[in-house]
Design a protein around this motif. Structure first.
Motif, PDB file in Angstrom:
ATOM      1  N   GLY A  79       0.943  -1.272  -0.045  1.00 41.50           N
ATOM      2  CA  GLY A  79      -0.062  -0.101  -0.013  1.00 41.50           C
ATOM      3  C   GLY A  79       0.778   1.215   0.026  1.00 41.50           C
ATOM      4  N   ILE A  80       0.463   2.333  -0.848  1.00 43.36           N
ATOM      5  CA  ILE A  80       0.853   3.679  -0.732  1.00 43.36           C
ATOM      6  C   ILE A  80      -0.090   4.441  -0.051  1.00 43.36           C
ATOM      7  CG2 ILE A  80       1.962   5.340  -1.950  1.00 43.36           C
ATOM      8  CD1 ILE A  80       3.135   3.445  -3.811  1.00 43.36           C
ATOM      9  N   TRP A  81       0.326   5.534   0.777  1.00 42.41           N
ATOM     10  CA  TRP A  81      -0.574   6.866   1.146  1.00 42.41           C
ATOM     11  C   TRP A  81      -0.118   7.988   1.039  1.00 42.41           C
ATOM     12  CZ3 TRP A  81       0.656   2.110   3.277  1.00 42.41           C
ATOM     13  CH2 TRP A  81      -0.616   0.986   3.629  1.00 42.41           C
ATOM     14  N   SER A  97      -5.069   4.547  -4.867  1.00 43.44           N
ATOM     15  CA  SER A  97      -5.338   3.234  -5.807  1.00 43.44           C
ATOM     16  C   SER A  97      -4.021   3.390  -6.815  1.00 43.44           C
ATOM     17  CB  SER A  97      -6.487   3.397  -6.690  1.00 43.44           C
ATOM     18  OG  SER A  97      -6.545   4.521  -7.422  1.00 43.44           O
ATOM     19  N   PHE A  98      -3.989   2.344  -7.428  1.00 47.75           N
ATOM     20  CA  PHE A  98      -2.936   2.069  -8.483  1.00 47.75           C
ATOM     21  C   PHE A  98      -2.980   3.229  -9.693  1.00 47.75           C
ATOM     22  CE2 PHE A  98      -1.503   0.815 -12.704  1.00 47.75           C
ATOM     23  CZ  PHE A  98      -0.059   0.373 -12.333  1.00 47.75           C
ATOM     24  N   ASP A  99      -4.248   3.471 -10.157  1.00 50.29           N
ATOM     25  CA  ASP A  99      -4.566   4.613 -11.085  1.00 50.29           C
ATOM     26  C   ASP A  99      -4.241   5.894 -10.635  1.00 50.29           C
ATOM     27  OD1 ASP A  99      -5.532   3.054 -12.816  1.00 50.29           O
ATOM     28  OD2 ASP A  99      -7.576   3.265 -12.597  1.00 50.29           O
ATOM     29  N   ASP A 103      -1.310   8.604 -11.666  1.00 50.18           N
ATOM     30  CA  ASP A 103      -1.792   9.895 -12.055  1.00 50.18           C
ATOM     31  C   ASP A 103      -0.587  10.971 -11.322  1.00 50.18           C
ATOM     32  OD1 ASP A 103      -3.929   9.632 -13.729  1.00 50.18           O
ATOM     33  OD2 ASP A 103      -5.362   9.632 -11.999  1.00 50.18           O
ATOM     34  N   ALA A 104      -0.247  10.523 -10.162  1.00 53.90           N
ATOM     35  CA  ALA A 104       0.654  11.127  -9.452  1.00 53.90           C
ATOM     36  C   ALA A 104       2.124  10.908  -9.914  1.00 53.90           C
ATOM     37  CB  ALA A 104       0.807  10.899  -7.911  1.00 53.90           C
ATOM     38  N   ASN A 105       2.236  10.303 -11.004  1.00 54.63           N
ATOM     39  CA  ASN A 105       3.673  10.042 -11.514  1.00 54.63           C
ATOM     40  C   ASN A 105       4.427   8.997 -11.023  1.00 54.63           C
ATOM     41  OD1 ASN A 105       5.390  10.398 -13.787  1.00 54.63           O
ATOM     42  ND2 ASN A 105       6.516  11.869 -12.837  1.00 54.63           N
ATOM     43  N   ARG A 106       3.731   7.968 -10.308  1.00 53.10           N
ATOM     44  CA  ARG A 106       4.387   6.758  -9.394  1.00 53.10           C
ATOM     45  C   ARG A 106       5.393   7.234  -8.471  1.00 53.10           C
ATOM     46  NH1 ARG A 106       3.959   1.706 -13.742  1.00 53.10           N
ATOM     47  NH2 ARG A 106       2.082   2.312 -14.674  1.00 53.10           N
TER      48      ARG A 106
END
Length: 332
Positions: A79-81, A97-99, A103-106
């Protein structure tokens, strides 16, 4: 993400200076965007509030700068927060989410010792302290990890956990240690709980050792299993004297009761249905059990008593009390 928000993010990536709206002579509102969800915020000093599309348009659609977002996570979790760092409202942490991550440029997640919304717990059968993060990932904490979190007090699942007999390999998920209630679990269910260390016991509360009259084969019935045991297993359990089950109960052969019990409960006198309504060898409800003279819970009575109460019920009301199994066994 809406097209207008995507365009806003693209604009912000090129022009990182915030648009401003002067309010009086002493304060200025800046506009910032959280790239993972495209929300545009009006920031006044240390306070921030999200803008609707209409509000953004009414302010002349100013080009927003990137909001102060820190992307964090546990090293053991997928998970990423996104954690915003405005002073007001309080810093907010949300699972993305993954999307949204795309959108945040990973962005690479910064490893942190604590994420808001993490559940800390401990089973009564072990000293292990576990956590479940908001993404659903499980982890057993080391002493250093727990200390880094600030030593949060775990929520203890009292009288519950996982246990196994020292002389047999099966593991039980115990719903009540004090009364010996539980059920065996397989490898998949144990894996799903992140393989908690089971408590080692020689006996469970209310378990039974029994044999049929005229037979030397000893059976064990408890939360982990109901089966014939070896002589070595019996000795390892302390060589308890087995109860002897007669050849007939209520005029019905022991083999018939055994077949009915096998059909109803798998032959396990300690079993309780998943909804908690049906107990023991013959799946008595507590009200029916009391109507035939039983006390307490049927699943806590000896196999012999359960069969005696079943015989009373059968003599009074017939085999239809066990409709599916009595039909399957040709008893009616």
């Amino acid at each position: 993400m809406k097209t207008w928000l995507r365009r806003s993010i693209a604009t912000a990536a090129v022009a990182l200076t915030a648009g401003t709206l002067t309010v009086g002579a002493a304060s200025a509102t800046t506009f910032q965007i959280t790239p993972h969800d495209g929300t545009i915020w009006a920031v006044d000093g240390s306070a921030a509030r999200p803008l609707s599309f209409e509000e953004w348009t009414a302010n002349g659609r100013p080009s927003p700068s990137l909001a102060p977002v820190d992307y964090v996570g546990y090293y053991w979790s997928s998970g990423i927060w996104a954690r915003t760092t405005w002073a007001s409202p309080a810093p907010a942490t949300s699972l993305i989410s993954f999307d949204q991550w795309t959108d945040a440029n990973r962005p690479a997640a910064r490893h942190v010792p604590w994420v808001d919304g993490t559940y800390v717990y401990r089973w009564a059968t072990s000293d292990q302290v576990g956590v479940v993060d908001p993404s659903g990932d499980y982890h057993w904490l080391t002493a250093a990890e727990w200390a880094a979190m600030g030593r949060p007090a775990p929520s203890v699942h009292h009288d519950q956990g996982f246990a196994k007999l020292t002389w047999s390999g099966e593991i039980a998920r115990m719903t009540s240690l004090s009364s010996g209630r539980g059920h065996p679990i397989g490898a998949a269910a144990w894996d799903a709980e992140n393989r908690p260390a089971p408590m080692q016991v020689t006996r469970f509360a209310g378990d039974q050792f029994y044999r049929n009259a005229g037979s030397s084969t000893i059976y064990y019935a408890g939360p982990t299993m109901n089966r014939a045991i070896t002589l070595d297993e019996w000795h390892a359990a302390g060589s308890p004297a087995p109860q002897v089950i007669g050849t007939e109960t209520g005029g019905v052969p022991a083999s018939t009761w055994a077949a009915l019990a096998q059909c109803e409960s798998g032959g396990n006198p300690r079993i309780v249905s998943s909804n908690g309504l049906y107990h023991g060898l013959y799946q008595f409800t507590t009200s029916t059990w009391r109507s035939v003279g039983g006390s307490g819970l049927p699943s806590q009575a000896s196999p012999e008593e359960q069969t005696e109460r079943a015989a009373i019920l059968q003599a009074r009301s017939g085999w239809g009390q066990w409709p599916a199994c009595s039909r399957k066994l040709g008893l009616r």
